[in-house]
Design a protein around this motif. Structure first.
Motif, PDB file in Angstrom:
ATOM      1  N   SER A   5       0.974  -1.275   0.029  1.00  0.00           N
ATOM      2  CA  SER A   5      -0.122   0.050   0.104  1.00  0.00           C
ATOM      3  C   SER A   5       0.828   1.092   0.116  1.00  0.00           C
ATOM      4  O   SER A   5       1.970   1.226   0.636  1.00  0.00           O
ATOM      5  CB  SER A   5      -0.966   0.222   1.363  1.00  0.00           C
ATOM      6  N   GLN A   6       0.624   2.206  -0.937  1.00  0.00           N
ATOM      7  CA  GLN A   6       1.406   3.323  -0.934  1.00  0.00           C
ATOM      8  C   GLN A   6       0.393   4.596  -0.565  1.00  0.00           C
ATOM      9  O   GLN A   6       0.726   5.709  -1.116  1.00  0.00           O
ATOM     10  CB  GLN A   6       2.255   3.540  -2.318  1.00  0.00           C
ATOM     11  N   GLU A   7      -0.729   4.609   0.081  1.00  0.00           N
ATOM     12  CA  GLU A   7      -1.405   5.688   0.245  1.00  0.00           C
ATOM     13  C   GLU A   7      -0.805   6.474   1.137  1.00  0.00           C
ATOM     14  O   GLU A   7      -0.228   6.122   2.215  1.00  0.00           O
ATOM     15  CB  GLU A   7      -2.603   4.998   0.702  1.00  0.00           C
ATOM     16  N   ARG A  65       4.528   3.433   2.925  1.00  0.00           N
ATOM     17  CA  ARG A  65       4.516   2.049   2.345  1.00  0.00           C
ATOM     18  C   ARG A  65       4.137   1.174   3.448  1.00  0.00           C
ATOM     19  O   ARG A  65       4.917   1.058   4.423  1.00  0.00           O
ATOM     20  CB  ARG A  65       5.667   1.697   1.541  1.00  0.00           C
ATOM     21  N   SER A  66       3.257   0.199   3.229  1.00  0.00           N
ATOM     22  CA  SER A  66       3.173  -1.197   4.090  1.00  0.00           C
ATOM     23  C   SER A  66       2.849  -2.181   3.363  1.00  0.00           C
ATOM     24  O   SER A  66       2.171  -2.353   2.437  1.00  0.00           O
ATOM     25  CB  SER A  66       2.018  -0.764   5.084  1.00  0.00           C
ATOM     26  N   ILE A  95       1.256  -5.476   1.899  1.00  0.00           N
ATOM     27  CA  ILE A  95       0.008  -6.427   1.841  1.00  0.00           C
ATOM     28  C   ILE A  95       0.260  -7.811   1.538  1.00  0.00           C
ATOM     29  O   ILE A  95      -0.383  -8.961   2.325  1.00  0.00           O
ATOM     30  CB  ILE A  95      -0.964  -5.797   0.982  1.00  0.00           C
ATOM     31  N   VAL A 145      -7.538  -6.604   1.184  1.00  0.00           N
ATOM     32  CA  VAL A 145      -7.573  -5.386   1.257  1.00  0.00           C
ATOM     33  C   VAL A 145      -8.985  -5.120   1.699  1.00  0.00           C
ATOM     34  O   VAL A 145     -10.104  -5.604   1.477  1.00  0.00           O
ATOM     35  CB  VAL A 145      -7.254  -4.480   0.070  1.00  0.00           C
ATOM     36  N   THR A 175      -7.674   0.575  -2.546  1.00  0.00           N
ATOM     37  CA  THR A 175      -6.283   0.804  -2.053  1.00  0.00           C
ATOM     38  C   THR A 175      -5.157   1.026  -3.170  1.00  0.00           C
ATOM     39  O   THR A 175      -5.117   0.302  -4.130  1.00  0.00           O
ATOM     40  CB  THR A 175      -5.658  -0.336  -0.840  1.00  0.00           C
ATOM     41  N   CYS A 205      -1.866   1.224  -4.597  1.00  0.00           N
ATOM     42  CA  CYS A 205      -0.776   0.114  -4.391  1.00  0.00           C
ATOM     43  C   CYS A 205       0.613   0.233  -5.144  1.00  0.00           C
ATOM     44  O   CYS A 205       0.424   1.009  -6.324  1.00  0.00           O
ATOM     45  CB  CYS A 205      -1.106  -1.095  -4.445  1.00  0.00           C
ATOM     46  N   MET A 210      -4.397   0.212  -8.424  1.00  0.00           N
ATOM     47  CA  MET A 210      -5.182   0.358  -7.260  1.00  0.00           C
ATOM     48  C   MET A 210      -6.119  -1.102  -7.401  1.00  0.00           C
ATOM     49  O   MET A 210      -6.390  -1.403  -8.378  1.00  0.00           O
ATOM     50  CB  MET A 210      -6.229   1.633  -7.800  1.00  0.00           C
ATOM     51  N   GLU A 256      -8.555  -3.830  -5.350  1.00  0.00           N
ATOM     52  CA  GLU A 256      -9.545  -4.224  -4.302  1.00  0.00           C
ATOM     53  C   GLU A 256      -9.770  -6.068  -4.531  1.00  0.00           C
ATOM     54  O   GLU A 256      -8.929  -6.368  -5.318  1.00  0.00           O
ATOM     55  CB  GLU A 256     -11.105  -3.688  -5.195  1.00  0.00           C
ATOM     56  N   TYR A 273     -10.119   9.441  -3.167  1.00  0.00           N
ATOM     57  CA  TYR A 273      -8.574   9.239  -2.725  1.00  0.00           C
ATOM     58  C   TYR A 273      -7.909  10.662  -2.737  1.00  0.00           C
ATOM     59  O   TYR A 273      -7.454  11.175  -1.910  1.00  0.00           O
ATOM     60  CB  TYR A 273      -7.770   8.267  -3.068  1.00  0.00           C
TER      61      TYR A 273
END
Length: 362
Positions: A29-31, A35-36, A38, A54, A58, A60, A80, A82, A192
């Motif tokens: 995830s790069q929102e 970054r985290s 997944i 997710v 999200t 990404c 992106m 889902e 977003y």
């Protein structure tokens, strides 16, 4: 249009000729620039398969790299996602976007990646196509200004046309992004993008925040809409035109002064929050100097250091020859301004009207 996925898990399958076996493939995830992880897997010859989940659509990044060679430049694919099935393909590994480049290569190579599956990805691909010419212009202008071999040889006068082009390209890209949102307010990427805008303090009025909420009332991403409303509520504390909050700081002689002392002569006041160990802060100092000289008589400039150590502040001031007002915020004095102005990082510029209204912050 591809219908929204109803599955409760995410499957991403990639088939890319030339992709070596043993590479690490990570979905991140790069929102909001954070970054985290997944999901993660290891490539086989020319393919990979990722599974994960997710909670909602999200933004990404698919990171492909050789963990055994930290010096090698990996590949990155923006998408992106889902929950549901997503297929990724490209002509060859060499055509994938590099993880790092100063040129337009990453933007151009992204056009060669095919991503199929999911309504939100289809919308995001439409957004990427819409923004491509604006982002290419901004990236090229940035390269010409800062990276091109001749950039270091230019003096301030020679650099001004390149700075002007870069600022114009950035403004065009920002305007285009908002135009896309207005054209497609129900898209997940649109809600977003409005969330990212509401993170910027002192940019929008209450009326503009209301318009964002009205625009997205039929958006099909309920989780993001909830987030948008939460950010809007917070954003109303930092609307454009809010009266400034005073705070104390120390001068070079360790005497305490208040910001209000520098807002007394009918001039605009530019407050530059910075620190000596902050690279972007140091890079911005020549621009602050130019503003101080160009608008002398109508604009006052005050730099406020957030350095942890007083000696580092003095050393940087001497090296940069900062001839305008200099103040220091030791740690015990930082809470009031950082909270009042929503300072999440530096450099941070605050522009006040002669009457003390916040015209810009960020």
């Amino acid at each position: 249009m591809i219908q929204a996925q109803t599955a409760d898990s995410l499957i991403i399958e990639g088939k890319i000729p030339g992709l070596p076996a043993g590479l690490q493939v990570t979905l991140l995830s790069q929102e909001f620039h954070h970054r985290s992880e997944i999901a993660k897997t290891v490539s086989t010859d020319g393919a990979f398969r990722l599974t994960g989940k997710v909670a909602s659509p999200t933004l990404c990044l698919l990171d492909i790299k050789n963990e055994n060679d930290p010096k090698s430049i990996g590949k990155e694919i923006e998408l992106m996602v889902e929950n549901g099935a997503i297929a990724i393909s490209a002509a060859h590994t060499d055509s994938l976007p590099p993880s790092f480049t100063f040129t337009t290569e990453k933007l151009l190579n992204a056009c060669h990646v095919n991503i199929a599956g999911g309504r939100v990805q289809e919308e995001y691909a439409e957004y990427q196509k819409f923004m491509l010419p604006y982002l290419l212009a901004a990236k090229q202008a940035h390269y010409n200004l800062y990276i091109a071999p001749e950039a270091d040889k230019r003096n301030e006068t020679d650099s001004k046309p390149f700075e002007k082009k870069y600022k114009a390209a950035e403004y065009s890209a920002d305007s285009a992004q908002m135009a896309f949102v207005r054209l497609n307010p129900d898209y997940a990427i649109s809600s977003y993008l409005l969330c990212t805008r509401l993170e910027r303090p002192f940019v929008f009025t209450d009326e503009e925040i209301d318009s964002f909420l009205q625009l997205t009332k039929n958006n099909h991403d309920p989780a993001r809409l909830k987030q948008l409303h939460k950010l809007a509520a917070t954003g109303r504390r930092f609307v454009k035109g809010t009266h400034y909050t005073d705070f104390p700081a120390l001068d070079t002689e360790k005497n305490e002064h208040r910001l209000s002392e520098y807002l007394t002569n009918g001039h605009l006041l530019l407050v530059d929050f910075w620190a000596s160990l902050c690279g972007p802060c140091r890079m911005a100092i020549p621009h602050v100097r130019e503003l101080n000289r160009t608008y002398a008589g109508s604009l006052d400039v005050c730099s406020v250091s957030l350095d942890q150590k007083e000696e580092e502040w003095y050393k940087a001031m001497d090296a940069e020859k900062m001839e305008w007002t200099q103040l220091w915020l030791p740690k015990h004095l930082q809470q009031t301004p950082t909270h009042a102005y929503s300072i999440q990082g530096i450099p941070y510029l605050l522009l006040l009207s002669p009457e003390g209204e916040i015209l810009y912050g960020g």
